[in-house]
Design an enzyme around this catalytic site. Sequence first.
Site: not given
Length: 182
Positions: A61, A71
């Site tokens: 993703h 992230k």
Amino acid sequence: MEYIETAIQGVLIIEPKVFCDARGYFMEAWKKQEFEEHVGKIDFVQDNESKSSYGVLRGLHYQKGDYSQAKLVRVIKGKVVDVAVDIRKSSPTFGKHIAVELSDENKRQLFIPRGFAHGFVVLSQEAVFTYKVDNIYAPQADGGIRWDDPTLNIEWPIDPADVLTSEKDLRLPFLKDAELFE
């Protein structure tokens, strides 16, 4: 914490110092000043958590455009293999990936900058996976690539017959057809 460079510039493995005694353990999971010294200024705005069982594969993703996300990921229970794929067309490592085992035992974290597709597969009976992101989630900006795209050559350490993934992830395009970063 130790910040370990990987074969793809910008993707870092972070190993915390863990202090153990008869009571259990203590560690600093994230420290802003130290993180910025090694990675740069990242303004994390949201923490996410998922719980999955053996064989669950989430990904690959990413968020597109103005909603792209960096992230910082880790596992607080169980074990996964975490994968980051460089999908920046102008990058010398375009289409290459990093695969790292993250677990509650090794307490490793992986920093994934913007411009990467991300996914993981659960190798333990159950895993609790948590991550910080530097941008809000926007459903209209969802992007992804098939986990089993043969051009990526990802060696997932699980029999494909044991993989459990969502219908949405099964409909993701292969890299050649995906909307990518410049």
